[in-house]
Design a protein around this motif. Structure first.
Motif, short mmCIF file in Angstrom:
data_model
loop_
_atom_site.label_atom_id
_atom_site.label_comp_id
_atom_site.label_asym_id
_atom_site.label_seq_id
_atom_site.Cartn_x
_atom_site.Cartn_y
_atom_site.Cartn_z
N VAL A 181 6.52 4.43 -9.92
CA VAL A 181 6.21 5.86 -10.03
C VAL A 181 4.89 6.04 -9.28
O VAL A 181 3.87 5.48 -9.66
CB VAL A 181 6.08 6.30 -11.50
N GLU A 182 4.94 6.82 -8.20
CA GLU A 182 3.76 7.04 -7.36
C GLU A 182 3.16 8.38 -7.76
O GLU A 182 3.75 9.43 -7.56
CB GLU A 182 4.15 7.06 -5.89
N ALA A 183 1.95 8.35 -8.36
CA ALA A 183 1.33 9.56 -8.90
C ALA A 183 -0.15 9.66 -8.52
O ALA A 183 -0.96 10.17 -9.30
CB ALA A 183 1.49 9.59 -10.42
N THR A 184 -0.50 9.19 -7.34
CA THR A 184 -1.91 9.20 -6.95
C THR A 184 -2.41 10.58 -6.56
O THR A 184 -3.60 10.86 -6.66
CB THR A 184 -2.17 8.25 -5.76
N GLY A 185 -1.52 11.41 -6.05
CA GLY A 185 -1.95 12.71 -5.53
C GLY A 185 -2.54 12.60 -4.13
O GLY A 185 -2.94 13.60 -3.55
N ASN A 186 -2.56 11.41 -3.57
CA ASN A 186 -3.09 11.18 -2.23
C ASN A 186 -1.90 10.93 -1.31
O ASN A 186 -1.28 9.86 -1.35
CB ASN A 186 -4.03 9.97 -2.24
N PRO A 187 -1.56 11.90 -0.43
CA PRO A 187 -0.33 11.75 0.35
C PRO A 187 -0.31 10.55 1.29
O PRO A 187 0.73 9.91 1.45
CB PRO A 187 -0.21 13.07 1.12
N ILE A 188 -1.44 10.22 1.88
CA ILE A 188 -1.47 9.08 2.80
C ILE A 188 -1.25 7.78 2.03
O ILE A 188 -0.44 6.94 2.42
CB ILE A 188 -2.77 9.08 3.61
N ALA A 189 -1.94 7.63 0.92
CA ALA A 189 -1.75 6.44 0.09
C ALA A 189 -0.33 6.40 -0.47
O ALA A 189 0.29 5.33 -0.52
CB ALA A 189 -2.77 6.42 -1.05
N ALA A 190 0.19 7.55 -0.87
CA ALA A 190 1.54 7.60 -1.46
C ALA A 190 2.60 7.13 -0.48
O ALA A 190 3.53 6.41 -0.86
CB ALA A 190 1.84 9.02 -1.93
N VAL A 191 2.46 7.51 0.78
CA VAL A 191 3.42 7.06 1.80
C VAL A 191 3.33 5.55 1.94
O VAL A 191 4.35 4.85 1.99
CB VAL A 191 3.17 7.79 3.14
N GLU A 192 2.11 5.02 1.99
CA GLU A 192 1.94 3.57 2.08
C GLU A 192 2.56 2.87 0.88
O GLU A 192 3.25 1.85 1.02
CB GLU A 192 0.46 3.22 2.19
N HIS A 193 2.32 3.40 -0.31
CA HIS A 193 2.88 2.81 -1.53
C HIS A 193 4.41 2.82 -1.50
O HIS A 193 5.06 1.83 -1.84
CB HIS A 193 2.39 3.56 -2.77
N ALA A 194 4.99 3.96 -1.10
CA ALA A 194 6.45 4.08 -1.08
C ALA A 194 7.07 3.11 -0.07
O ALA A 194 8.04 2.43 -0.38
CB ALA A 194 6.86 5.51 -0.76
N ILE A 195 6.51 3.05 1.13
CA ILE A 195 7.07 2.16 2.15
C ILE A 195 6.97 0.70 1.70
O ILE A 195 7.92 -0.08 1.87
CB ILE A 195 6.38 2.40 3.51
N SER A 196 5.87 0.34 1.08
CA SER A 196 5.74 -1.02 0.55
C SER A 196 6.77 -1.27 -0.55
O SER A 196 7.39 -2.34 -0.61
CB SER A 196 4.32 -1.25 0.03
N ALA A 197 6.95 -0.29 -1.43
CA ALA A 197 7.94 -0.44 -2.50
C ALA A 197 9.34 -0.61 -1.93
O ALA A 197 10.11 -1.45 -2.41
CB ALA A 197 7.88 0.77 -3.43
N PHE A 198 9.68 0.16 -0.91
CA PHE A 198 11.00 0.00 -0.29
C PHE A 198 11.16 -1.40 0.29
O PHE A 198 12.21 -2.02 0.14
CB PHE A 198 11.20 1.03 0.84
N ARG A 199 10.10 -1.91 0.95
CA ARG A 199 10.16 -3.28 1.51
C ARG A 199 10.42 -4.31 0.42
O ARG A 199 11.00 -5.36 0.68
CB ARG A 199 8.86 -3.61 2.23
#
Length: 146
Positions: free
Chosen positions: A101-119
């Motif tokens: 669950v990505e809830a940082t509110g920081n769009p740049i960090a959120a994209v990095e988190h999501a891409i890493s999670a997908f990997r």
């Protein structure tokens, strides 16, 4: 069968979904307030830049300190407790965590988190809507590819 019934079934079967939360601020705290009342879920880990603020928000939404006292992610997964730390990469990479669950509110960090999670083969619940507004098609494609 609705989602709540499916979660109740997982709880009964002892097959709780293992979740990691990145960001325990304003949006994360709203999610944290719901976790204790949601069957079939184990919030195994929380990653936040400020561990103390995460703990403060846990207390503010009604969590007892012993519930998030796991000294490590492995300990949390084996005990059913929650670990609070600052290492989002370890949370995303842990093989037993199924959903981020990505809830940082920081769009740049959120994209990095999501891409890493997908990997790492994780499902992602994106609370940071700005990330979807900014990179939604890219994230959807990466999710499908994963």
């Amino acid at each position: 069968m609705n989602l709540y019934a499916k979660l109740q079934e997982r709880e009964t079967q002892g097959k709780r979904l293992r979740v990691g939360l990145i960001g325990a601020g304003k949006f994360g705290a709203m999610y944290l307030a719901q976790v204790p009342r949601t069957p079939g879920l184990h919030l195994a880990g929380i990653a936040d830049l400020s561990v103390q603020n995460a703990r403060t928000n846990l207390e503010r939404v009604g969590w007892k300190a012993e519930r998030y006292a796991a000294p490590s992610l492995d300990a949390a997964l084996s005990s059913g407790l929650t670990h609070v730390g600052d290492d989002w990469e370890a949370l995303v990479a842990h093989p037993e965590v199924e959903i981020i669950v990505e809830a940082t509110g920081n769009p740049i960090a959120a994209v990095e988190h999501a891409i890493s999670a997908f990997r790492h083969g994780k499902h992602v619940v994106m609370v940071t809507v700005e990330a979807d507004a900014m990179c939604g098609p890219l994230l959807a494609r990466r999710a499908r590819e994963a």
